[in-house]
Structures are given as structure tokens and as C-alpha cells.
Design an enzyme around this catalytic site. Structure first.
Site, PDB file in Angstrom:
ATOM      1  N   CYS A  56      -7.213  21.146   5.168  1.00  0.00           N
ATOM      2  CA  CYS A  56      -8.203  20.377   5.924  1.00  0.00           C
ATOM      3  C   CYS A  56      -9.365  21.309   6.247  1.00  0.00           C
ATOM      4  CB  CYS A  56      -7.598  19.886   7.236  1.00  0.00           C
ATOM      5  SG  CYS A  56      -6.127  18.865   6.998  1.00  0.00           S
TER       6      CYS A  56
ATOM      7  N   ARG B 137       0.822  -1.208   0.000  1.00  0.00           N
ATOM      8  CA  ARG B 137       0.000   0.000   0.000  1.00  0.00           C
ATOM      9  C   ARG B 137       0.858   1.262   0.000  1.00  0.00           C
ATOM     10  NH1 ARG B 137       0.301  -2.795   4.536  1.00  0.00           N
ATOM     11  NH2 ARG B 137       0.323  -1.849   6.597  1.00  0.00           N
TER      12      ARG B 137
HETATM   13  S1  SF4 Z   1      -5.127  18.763  10.786  1.00  0.00           S
HETATM   14 FE1  SF4 Z   1      -6.475  17.107  11.538  1.00  0.00          FE
HETATM   15  S2  SF4 Z   1      -7.686  16.559   9.709  1.00  0.00           S
HETATM   16 FE2  SF4 Z   1      -5.858  17.681   8.967  1.00  0.00          FE
HETATM   17  S3  SF4 Z   1      -4.313  16.098   8.496  1.00  0.00           S
HETATM   18 FE3  SF4 Z   1      -3.977  16.824  10.597  1.00  0.00          FE
HETATM   19  S4  SF4 Z   1      -5.092  15.358  11.896  1.00  0.00           S
HETATM   20 FE4  SF4 Z   1      -5.904  15.146   9.804  1.00  0.00          FE
END
Ligand code: SF4
Length: 361
Positions: free
Chosen positions: A107, A98
Site C-alpha cells: 500500500c 462477486r
Molecule cells: S493498510 Fe490501509 S490502504 Fe492498505 S489494505 Fe490496509 S486499510 Fe487498505
């Protein structure tokens, strides 16, 4: 009192002050945090936070604090060693069957404990540029051992449904890619994004789609989030969970139990409980491996087997994940009791902590 009915995502410390989520006297420190790490609190997440509670378990995950300015010597910018296994931009090939494909660097929300906090957020490259994306696809195409592609980042569900559907088709068009897994916070952080077009984009001919939902407290699985999850699962997309063990969020038995039960009630199989990574400025949110094992022991036997995640540690430097939950099996030498020393019986510990013997063969 909760901060409901926000019209947009809060991204600036001053906005957090204005909405009562942080005190005004924290502003200077938080401006310093914001110059280094991204902040985003969506309306859906803000509505879950109790601004009157400085220890609110949702607030602790998303509201920045001055503690983030202090990195421990053991912490590092790339705590799980993605770079050491990145043959080309966007690809992390750590295990044989993988790869991670990191498409987006943004995000919906920015978690204060994020293990990729030095790589995600506005100001970082927002998405893998087309030539780099094509090169990543070629890499996957020329490695027939790759059975699963994991879209992560950043959050892949921040891409438009149209772009995501092209990517899903590109990946599913590679004969040996049988599974495409997407790691996301979006069903919780921005549930309205999981509309008909997004669900359709995730379904593809030629490969099976799995969605891994990141959530750390049962309150995140609120009504709208549950509806978004149901839209995915009703469309035939299986889901698993991933959570991070976080001090003051889920490091007590009742909170962890409620979270795992909530996942299963939503038809999400608990998959990973990550020990907190050594990301810079996150020591205040980490707990100990001993505490994690204690919590896992408490879950076992008292909560349905469906609710048991694997407690895992990403070994710093890039050696991969290892299960670090409690051990229930050991071997006991029979030497001195008239038996041959090599013949050892097993000692099995039950969920109450009582030890039982089991024959060697
Ligand atoms: S900020 Fe939160 S949602 Fe974004 S990559 Fe990091 S852990 Fe994941």
C-alpha cells in the site's frame, strides 16, 4: 507546524522521530511495532499531520503507537475471515455474484487499524505471481455467476499503469464480468500517481470501472487529493467511499458530517462506514456499535440523504457484512384493543426520535 515538503515516504520509526512525528522516548516500542507491522507515511499524508497535536486525526491513522503491541483476546489475524472463503490464492469468494481479487500486498500508506495488517506490507509476497494470477482468472472465467470483480489487497493502484491495464483487459474480456471495482487509498495518499496513464489504465472496453476511495477524515480530501479524484471522475469513472469508524478520528458528529459532506462535494457517493474490525492491536482505535448507531442517527435528517453511508459490520469469521445502523421501524401488537393479535401496526421513528404509527396494510 506541519511536516511539508518531504521528499520521500517515511518507513522507519527513526525517520518519524527525525521529522518530529513521534517522541524519541517512543523509539524502542515503535521498533517492536515495526518488526511486526508495516509503516509508511507518504509526503502527502505527512503534510496533513500536525506534529504538535498528539491526537491529530490524520496522525492517529498512520503514526504507529506502542498500543499496537497489545492484542485483545477477541482480536484475530484474519478478522473478516477471508481465508474461510478463499478457494485459491488471490481470490475471496464470499458472496455469489462477486469476488475479491487480491493482486498486490503493498500500500502507499499503512493504516494502523488495517484489517489485513498481518498480510500487507514489505516482506509479504509483493504481488500475485503469474501462475497464481492465471489460475485466479480461470476461476473467475469458470464461475458465470461472478458479475463483479473487486481489486483489493493491498492497494491495486500501487501496480504500474501498464500492469493494471493488462489486468483490466483480462477481466473485461470475461463475458460475465460486467463491473470491476478498485479499492484504494492512493488518490489521498499519493495523488500524483493518478496521472493520465493511470486513468487510462482504469478505463476498459467491456466492463464498467468503479473506484472506492478509502478516507476517514475530511482533511484527507485536501487540494491535491481533490484534483486526483476529479481526474478520475472527469474521465467517466464513478466513485464511492469507504470509511472506518475510528476513535479520535471521526467518532464525533462534526467530524463524520464534515467527511460525508466532503465526499459528496468531490462527487463521491458515501457507501460504507465500517465498524472497526477486530484486527490485532487496534482496540485503542475502535469504538462501540452503540456509539456508531448514535452517530448514524445524528446524521439522518440533519445531513442530506446524499451524505448517508451504510454503517456495516463485517461479522468475524467470514459470515459477511451486515448493516448495523439504527432501526427506525418496529411493529406494535394491537391485542387487547379489540383487534386480532396478528394484526400489528408499524411504529416508525422520525429523525427527531418521535414515534408515529402506520397501518399494517
Ligand atoms: S493498510 Fe490501509 S490502504 Fe492498505 S489494505 Fe490496509 S486499510 Fe487498505
Amino acid at each position: 507546524m506541519r511536516t511539508s515538503n518531504l521528499a520521500r515516504t517515511l518507513r522507519e520509526p527513526a525517520e518519524l522521530v527525525e521529522h518530529g512525528l513521534v517522541r524519541r522516548d517512543e523509539l524502542t516500542n515503535l521498533e517492536r511495532v515495526a518488526s511486526r507491522y508495516a509503516i509508511a507515511v507518504t509526503p502527502a499524508i505527512a503534510a496533513l499531520i500536525d506534529p504538535e497535536d498528539p491526537n491529530d486525526p490524520i496522525g492517529r491513522q498512520f503514526i504507529p503507537t506502542g498500543e499496537e503491541l497489545f492484542a485483545q483476546p477477541s482480536e484475530r489475524a484474519d478478522p473478516i475471515g477471508d481465508e474461510a472463503h478463499s478457494p485459491l490464492p488471490g481470490i475471496v469468494h464470499r458472496y455469489p455474484d462477486r469476488v475479491l481479487l487480491k493482486l498486490a500486498h503493498v500500500c502507499a500508506v499503512y493504516c494502523r487499524f488495517c484489517f489485513r495488517r498481518e498480510m500487507v506490507g514489505p516482506g509479504k509476497e509483493t504481488a500475485l505471481a503469474e501462475p497464481a494470477y492465471r489460475a485466479a482468472l480461470d476461476y473467475i472465467r469458470t464461475h458465470p455467476e461472478i458479475w463483479e470483480v473487486i481489486l483489493t489487497g493491498g492497494d491495486p493502484l500501487m501496480l504500474s499503469p501498464r500492469r493494471l491495464s493488462e489486468i483490466m483487459a483480462d477481466l473485461a474480456g470475461i463475458d460475465h464480468v460486467k463491473v470491476i471495482r478498485l479499492h484504494t487509498r492512493v488518490p489521498v495518499a499519493e495523488p500524483a500517481r493518478i496521472g493520465t496513464a493511470m486513468v487510462a489504465a482504469l478505463k476498459v472496453q467491456g466492463a464498467t470501472t468503479w473506484v472506492a476511495l478509502h478516507a476517514n477524515h475530511a482533511r484527507e480530501l485536501a487540494h491535491e487529493a481533490r484534483a486526483a479524484i476529479a481526474r478520475l471522475i472527469d474521465a467517466g469513472i464513478p466513485m464511492v467511499s469507504q470509511s472506518v469508524l475510528l476513535k479520535g478520528v471521526n467518532d464525533d458528529f462534526a467530524a463524520l458530517e464534515a467527511l460525508m459532506r466532503a465526499f459528496v462535494e468531490c462527487r463521491i457517493k458515501p457507501y460504507y462506514l465500517h465498524h472497526g474490525d477486530l484486527a490485532p492491536g487496534t482496540a485503542h482505535l475502535r469504538t462501540t456499535l452503540a456509539r456508531g448507531q448514535e452517530l448514524m442517527r445524528a446524521l439522518r435528517g440533519r445531513v442530506s440523504g446524499l451524505c448517508q453511508p451504510d454503517y456495516v459490520l463485517d461479522i468475524p469469521g467470514g459470515a459477511g457484512k451486515s448493516p448495523v445502523g439504527p432501526n427506525y421501524l418496529s411493529q406494535d401488537s394491537l391485542a387487547g384493543q379489540g383487534e386480532v393479535a396478528e394484526e400489528k401496526r408499524y411504529r416508525v421513528t422520525d429523525y427527531c426520535g418521535d414515534v408515529h404509527l402506520y397501518p399494517p396494510a
